[in-house]
Design an enzyme around this catalytic site. Structure first.
Site, mmCIF file in Angstrom:
data_model
loop_
_atom_site.group_PDB
_atom_site.id
_atom_site.type_symbol
_atom_site.label_atom_id
_atom_site.label_comp_id
_atom_site.label_asym_id
_atom_site.label_seq_id
_atom_site.Cartn_x
_atom_site.Cartn_y
_atom_site.Cartn_z
ATOM 1 N N SER A 1 40.377 48.659 35.156
ATOM 2 C CA SER A 1 39.461 49.611 34.532
ATOM 3 C C SER A 1 40.184 50.588 33.609
ATOM 4 C CB SER A 1 38.698 50.414 35.595
ATOM 5 O OG SER A 1 38.064 49.549 36.494
ATOM 6 N N THR B 1 29.958 44.737 43.410
ATOM 7 C CA THR B 1 31.054 44.005 42.774
ATOM 8 C C THR B 1 30.596 43.471 41.426
ATOM 9 O OG1 THR B 1 31.612 43.346 45.023
ATOM 10 C CG2 THR B 1 32.830 42.288 43.250
ATOM 11 N N HIS C 1 38.460 43.468 57.134
ATOM 12 C CA HIS C 1 37.642 43.404 55.945
ATOM 13 C C HIS C 1 37.818 44.592 55.009
ATOM 14 C CE1 HIS C 1 35.220 41.079 53.338
ATOM 15 N NE2 HIS C 1 34.916 42.257 52.850
ATOM 16 N N TYR D 1 39.400 45.166 50.687
ATOM 17 C CA TYR D 1 39.123 46.101 49.595
ATOM 18 C C TYR D 1 40.293 47.014 49.342
ATOM 19 C CZ TYR D 1 34.731 43.879 50.003
ATOM 20 O OH TYR D 1 33.797 42.900 50.039
ATOM 21 N N TRP E 1 48.088 34.681 59.942
ATOM 22 C CA TRP E 1 48.186 36.114 59.623
ATOM 23 C C TRP E 1 47.180 36.913 60.410
ATOM 24 C CZ3 TRP E 1 45.325 40.060 57.200
ATOM 25 C CH2 TRP E 1 44.097 39.691 56.651
ATOM 26 N N HIS F 1 54.061 33.813 55.265
ATOM 27 C CA HIS F 1 53.603 33.898 53.877
ATOM 28 C C HIS F 1 52.406 34.855 53.781
ATOM 29 C CE1 HIS F 1 51.838 32.900 50.002
ATOM 30 N NE2 HIS F 1 50.706 32.578 50.630
ATOM 31 N N LYS G 1 30.546 46.116 38.730
ATOM 32 C CA LYS G 1 31.863 46.350 38.110
ATOM 33 C C LYS G 1 32.128 45.324 37.015
ATOM 34 C CE LYS G 1 34.515 48.718 41.678
ATOM 35 N NZ LYS G 1 35.228 49.795 41.010
ATOM 36 N N SER H 1 53.774 53.867 57.808
ATOM 37 C CA SER H 1 54.013 54.054 56.381
ATOM 38 C C SER H 1 52.698 54.155 55.605
ATOM 39 C CB SER H 1 54.855 52.886 55.872
ATOM 40 O OG SER H 1 54.773 52.778 54.483
ATOM 41 N N SER H 2 51.790 53.213 55.884
ATOM 42 C CA SER H 2 50.533 53.201 55.144
ATOM 43 C C SER H 2 49.722 54.455 55.405
ATOM 44 C CB SER H 2 49.682 52.000 55.547
ATOM 45 O OG SER H 2 50.356 50.822 55.267
ATOM 46 N N HIS I 1 31.451 38.458 59.184
ATOM 47 C CA HIS I 1 31.286 37.221 58.411
ATOM 48 C C HIS I 1 32.522 36.332 58.528
ATOM 49 C CE1 HIS I 1 32.831 39.434 54.556
ATOM 50 N NE2 HIS I 1 33.826 38.974 55.271
ATOM 51 N N HIS I 2 33.579 36.865 59.122
ATOM 52 C CA HIS I 2 34.751 36.029 59.387
ATOM 53 C C HIS I 2 34.594 35.285 60.703
ATOM 54 C CE1 HIS I 2 37.178 37.915 56.192
ATOM 55 N NE2 HIS I 2 36.444 38.959 56.465
ATOM 56 N N ASP J 1 54.188 66.395 41.249
ATOM 57 C CA ASP J 1 54.576 65.445 42.295
ATOM 58 C C ASP J 1 53.389 65.288 43.235
ATOM 59 O OD1 ASP J 1 55.976 63.754 44.081
ATOM 60 O OD2 ASP J 1 57.855 64.752 43.571
ATOM 61 N N ARG K 1 42.389 24.340 56.977
ATOM 62 C CA ARG K 1 43.607 25.042 56.592
ATOM 63 C C ARG K 1 44.587 24.988 57.760
ATOM 64 N NH1 ARG K 1 41.552 31.353 56.905
ATOM 65 N NH2 ARG K 1 43.650 31.811 56.199
ATOM 66 N N GLU L 1 40.435 46.047 54.716
ATOM 67 C CA GLU L 1 41.747 45.700 54.152
ATOM 68 C C GLU L 1 41.611 44.880 52.867
ATOM 69 O OE1 GLU L 1 44.789 46.501 54.786
ATOM 70 O OE2 GLU L 1 45.920 44.946 53.729
HETATM 71 CU CU LIG Z 1 36.067 39.604 54.847
#
Ligand SMILES: [Cu+2]
Ligand SMILES: [Cu+2]
Lengths: 623, 350
Positions: free
Chosen positions: A268, A328, A253, A257, A139, A75, A331, A169-170, A302-303, A104, A450, A255
């Site tokens: 926006s 943040t 991290h 963003y 994950w 998931h 914004k 791909s990315s 921080h993770h 294009d 979790r 990621e």
């Molecule tokens: Cu993070």
């Protein structure tokens, strides 16, 4: 084979399914991305519905612990890599060339390759389901749970291979769009006139270019450990499990963003359109996006507050993480200021954009509470975190993405999604989301970790888990409204106007659906919100008399003189080769030669890849 | 009128739902000891600040979307922004963050090193159970004491835990006493024991002030039975703790060799389990010394009743998915007679 119309000197073109297979058109590729990603998104959603059913009651025996771990892992991976990321890419494809006034992207065939590699990578990632069990290590796949000792099936191998392929791909996509935005802007489209969505696509592209190599290294290490018996994460042989966590989160991290910035860009765009005001503090919103992009690289640990990094490192990451809340906040304040004094039209895209703001605020605030390590040590790996990141990724990214779908659907597909169904979708999704994720704050702080497949009733978590499950199914219902809406809309004959929302950016200055050459004439950009200025002039207090008429929905005659890139099937061939080459490493038959096990399918895949790239390189270019 | 009634009924239903749930054994609010309360207080500070910000920002947001909804076809003024406003709302949140940053960093350093008089206990995570090795309890002679899944510590006494893992990453977490810390895998020394001074061996100090039984649970995904890797902490009065230690260190004895369980116990079970004072010295599974005093079975997954224990001996794999004992003890491995005898024996170890 379908019809091929090709006379010398004229561009080749195909119709029917073949046109989709050979397309290099950014709009068609965007549509392919959108619907493929939606299918993966619904699969990932179904996976979690099963999980939520299991967790609806304490000591529930609906699924086994083992299956739970697979469903929960897939998931997460699917939502991120096959759902939200490609959905954002769908918008990059649809919108970026239109917003910069280009016909294009910079590398159209590379763009097609990105799509096909994504499709095959997504399939590869899921192959574990059919070979005895999908990936089951969560994950973020913490080492050494990913080793063959602790996860002996092929699931984790497919996880590593699938993500490696998706990384191709990315990366290709990110380079393509970065180059496109830098080089393909219409005359007058200076950087500080770029629409916000394109700006955020730009920042995201740069983040991807730097982030993907990092995860690639980590995945190669996992793969080497599993496949070749290397020892990167084998503690007994001097490996280090924390190495993976650093590598993963240095990617992971940014990621976050990568997932949220495109949605912020979408919002926006939508807020100004539906409040008939320019985005408040344009340059501050742009720069806060850039600052977030930079600071996103400074907060990864921080993770990892529970891994025992020591007081100094903990403090440093506290400071950086808390600081990232500032841009943040900027914004959010600017969005609200955009609404202030506006004339707000409550259309479906606006519902979702406003939902984004309401929910993202909650996710942002809860985020601060785990930027503080002492407090985080009670929250990390609990449902509180699950609540937090679903408020930013579902409440944020997914709401933003659906806002974008409702907003640009008429532009690209020429039809309006129905307002009534759209609002039903919104309300079910909004209420369902709060029912599902709101209570998770509480059960998390009440000590529910979790990734548990079950919990005893004495823990006192029964009620809110049931509520969360009800919420999950409410969200599922919301998507039925969406699917029904797409089907009804596809059948209806009502065509969309060129500028149905009275919007501000130049993609609305051309007919809907967009003709395949986009702009009959490359526009010259004279202002930020160029299309608005064309309509109403640059005054601060314009009248609501538009100076131009709606661009309509008719393609004005055939512009044979406009040179467009030829369709090509080599991207598909190359992508297929790449996927076979990677996936074949796991599948028999193997050929014993020189004392090695040579994977036949990989070799075949390699040959196909070679043919694909060779054909690609020597494909005659028309024009 | 009826709407308000509905609201009141709804709210009171909610409140009952919250309060009716019997207990919250892993609550991070209702806590004991300096670590958990410090963490809770910090959370509270942030929670209330966030609540104020939340009400303010969402309030303005909701006001704005109602106030400025389109009524006719009006054309608003095209305001592009205001630098002073931008500066204000950049600085205001930054200041607010400093208000949480300062006590956070204070707390980090405060909690970093254990008080000098701390007891020392090693916590070893295994898939999917906990091993506790007592190293140093000051005046109480606990060195060498090994037990599993149920930890005893004296009230009001700081304890420094050294956390390591035998296999994958686990996280040791007893919410009411303090936040979690990872038990990371470390290599073994030449004597076959895990290297407790390895750089990846983590430290965590905790202190429980109010005597009682506290719930804990592994907090890092560690495989199939991660959800079942629970534990209990008994915070004892200091005297009770000392008694527990001396009892725990006293030798157990084997049943008579005519006991129907004797043979399996000394061969099969001995491969994995240890019981002090006997020939059982296995280290793969939990230490079973004085097992009869335990309240729980299989890392606090079940109550330690005769029925549960017998079922465990009949089919451990059926009771706890994936568990290692099930590799050797399958349904039918032990006869009913043996099961009966072994359960009696184990529960008699006091
Ligand atoms: Cu993070
Ligand atoms: Cu665990």
């Amino acid at each position: 084979m379908a019809t091929v119309a090709h006379t010398a000197g004229e561009p080749r073109s195909y119709s029917g399914i073949w046109s989709w297979i050979t397309t290099v058109d950014h709009k068609q590729i965007g549509t392919l991305y959108l619907f493929t990603a939606l299918i993966f998104f619904f699969i990932a959603g179904t996976e979690i519905l099963i999980v939520r059913s299991q967790l609806a009651r304490p000591d529930h025996g609906l699924i086994s612990a083992d299956l739970y771990n697979q469903l929960m892992t897939m998931h997460g991976i699917s939502m991120i890599f096959l759902g939200v990321m490609p959905l954002s890419v769908a918008f990059f494809n649809w919108i970026v060339p239109l917003q910069i006034g280009a016909r294009d992207v910079a590398f159209p065939r590379l763009n097609a390759l990105s799509y096909w590699v994504f499709l095959f990578g997504g399939i590869l990632l899921n192959l574990g389901w059919f070979t005895g069990g999908a990936a089951d290590a969560g994950w973020f796949a913490y080492a050494n749970l990913t080793s063959t000792t602790y996860s002996p099936g092929d699931g984790v191998t497919f996880f590593a291979l699938g993500l490696l392929v998706l990384g191709v791909s990315s990366l290709a996509g990110a380079l393509n769009f970065t180059v496109t935005i830098i080089n393909m802007r219409a005359p007058g489209m200076s950087l500080m006139r770029l629409p916000l969505f394109t700006w955020m696509a730009f920042v995201t592209g740069i983040l991807l270019v730097f982030a993907m190599p990092v995860i690639t290294i980590g995945l190669v290490e996992i793969f080497f450990d599993r496949y070749l018996g290397a020892n990167f994460f084998n503690v007994a042989a001097g490996g280090d499990v924390i190495l993976w966590q650093h590598v993963f989160w240095v990617f992971g991290h940014p990621e976050v963003y990568i997932l949220i910035l495109p949605a912020m860009g979408i919002v926006s765009e939508i807020l100004p359109t539906f409040s008939r005001k320019p985005l408040y503090g344009y340059s501050f919103v742009v720069f806060s996006g850039i600052v977030i992009g930079f600071m996103g690289w400074t907060v990864w640990s921080h993770h990892m507050f529970s891994t025992g990094m020591g007081a100094v490192a903990d403090s440093a990451f506290t400071v950086t993480t808390m600081l990232i809340a500032v841009p943040t906040g900027v914004k959010i304040f600017n969005w609200i200021a955009t609404l202030w004094g506006g004339s707000i039209d409550f259309k479906t895209p606006m519902y979702f954009a406003l939902g984004f703001i309401a929910l993202f605020i909650i996710g942002g605030l809860s985020g601060v509470s785990h930027a503080s390590p002492p407090s985080d040590l009670q929250q990390q790996d609990t449902y509180y975190i699950v609540a937090h990141f679903h408020y930013v990724l579902f409440g944020g990214a997914i709401f933003g993405i659906f806002a974008g779908i409702y907003y640009w659907y008429p532009k690209l597909l020429g039809r309006h999604l129905k307002e009534g169904l759209g609002k039903a979708h919104f309300w079910f999704m909004f209420i369902g989301m709060n029912l599902a994720f709101g209570p998770m704050h509480w059960v998390g702080m009440d000590g529910m970790p979790r990734r548990v497949y079950t919990y005893p009733t004495e823990m006192g978590w029964d009620f809110w888990n049931l509520v969360a499950t009800v919420g999950a199914f409410t969200m599922a219902i919301s998507f039925l409204f969406f699917i029904y809406n797409v089907i009804v809309t596809a059948r209806s004959k009502e065509k969309a106007l060129g500028d149905p929302w009275d919007a501000r950016t130049i993609e609305w200055s051309i007919p809907s659906p967009v003709p395949h050459y986009n702009f009959a004439e490359i526009p010259t950009i004279k202002a930020r919100d160029d299309w608005w200025v064309t309509k109403y002039g640059p005054e601060e207090h314009p009248t609501n008399e538009s100076a131009v008429s709606d661009p309509g929905n008719e393609d004005e005659g055939d512009h044979h003189d406009i040179h467009m890139p030829d369709p090509s099937y080599f991207p598909l061939v190359s992508a297929l080769g790449l996927a076979l080459m990677m996936g074949g490493l796991v599948f028999p038959p193997f050929l014993q030669m020189f004392g090695l096990d040579i994977p036949i399918i990989s070799v075949v895949g390699g040959v196909i890849l070679l043919i694909g790239t060779y054909g690609w390189a020597f494909e005659p270019v028309n024009g | 009128m009826s709407r308000r009634l509905l609201l009141i009924v709804g709210l009171s239903l909610l409140m009952t739902a919250i309060s009716c749930t019997p207990s919250h054994p892993q609550s991070t609010f209702d806590v004991t000891g300096p670590i958990a309360s410090g963490q809770r207080d910090l959370f509270s500070l942030m929670f209330w600040l966030a609540a104020v910000v939340f009400v303010l920002v969402e309030g303005i947001f909701i006001y704005v979307i109602f106030r400025y909804r389109r009524k006719g076809n009006e054309m608003p003024a095209q305001h592009h922004g205001n630098t002073r406003m931008e500066i204000a709302w950049t600085i205001a949140p930054a200041l607010l963050l400093v208000v949480v940053m300062v006590p956070t960093i204070q707390k980090i350093f405060e909690n970093a090193s254990p008080p000098d008089n701390s007891y020392e206990i090693a916590v070893i995570g295994h898939q999917w159970w906990w091993e506790f090795e007592y190293l140093d309890c000051g005046p109480v002679d606990c060195a060498g004491l090994v037990t599993a899944n149920e930890l005893h510590i004296p009230a009001g006494q700081p304890v420094n835990f050294t956390l390591v893992s035998e296999d994958v990453i686990h996280a040791f977490w007893v919410p009411k006493i303090g936040g979690k810390r990872d038990a990371l895998p470390v290599p073994k020394n030449s004597d076959g024991k895990l290297d407790l001074v390895h750089q990846r061996a983590n430290q965590l100090w905790l202190q429980g002030d109010v005597p009682g039984e506290y719930y804990g649970q592994c907090a890092e995904l560690c495989g199939v039975s991660h959800a079942n890797m629970r534990l209990r902490v008994h915070v004892d009065e200091p005297d009770t703790f000392a008694q527990w230690v001396s009892n725990q260190k006293s030798p157990n004895s084997l049943p008579s060799s005519t006991n129907p369980g004797y043979e399996k116990l000394t061969t099969l079970c001995a491969a994995c389990h240890a019981i002090t004072g006997t020939t059982l010295t296995g280290v793969i599974g939990p230490d079973l010394s004085h097992y009869g005093n335990r309240g729980t079975l299989a890392s606090a997954m079940f109550d330690n009743t005769p029925e549960n224990l017998k079922e465990w001996l009949r089919d451990p794999g059926g009771m706890k998915p994936g568990n290692i004992m099930a590799g050797s003890v399958k349904p039918g491995t032990l006869s009913e007679e043996e099961i009966e005898a072994l359960a009696d024996y184990l529960l008699g170890l006091r």
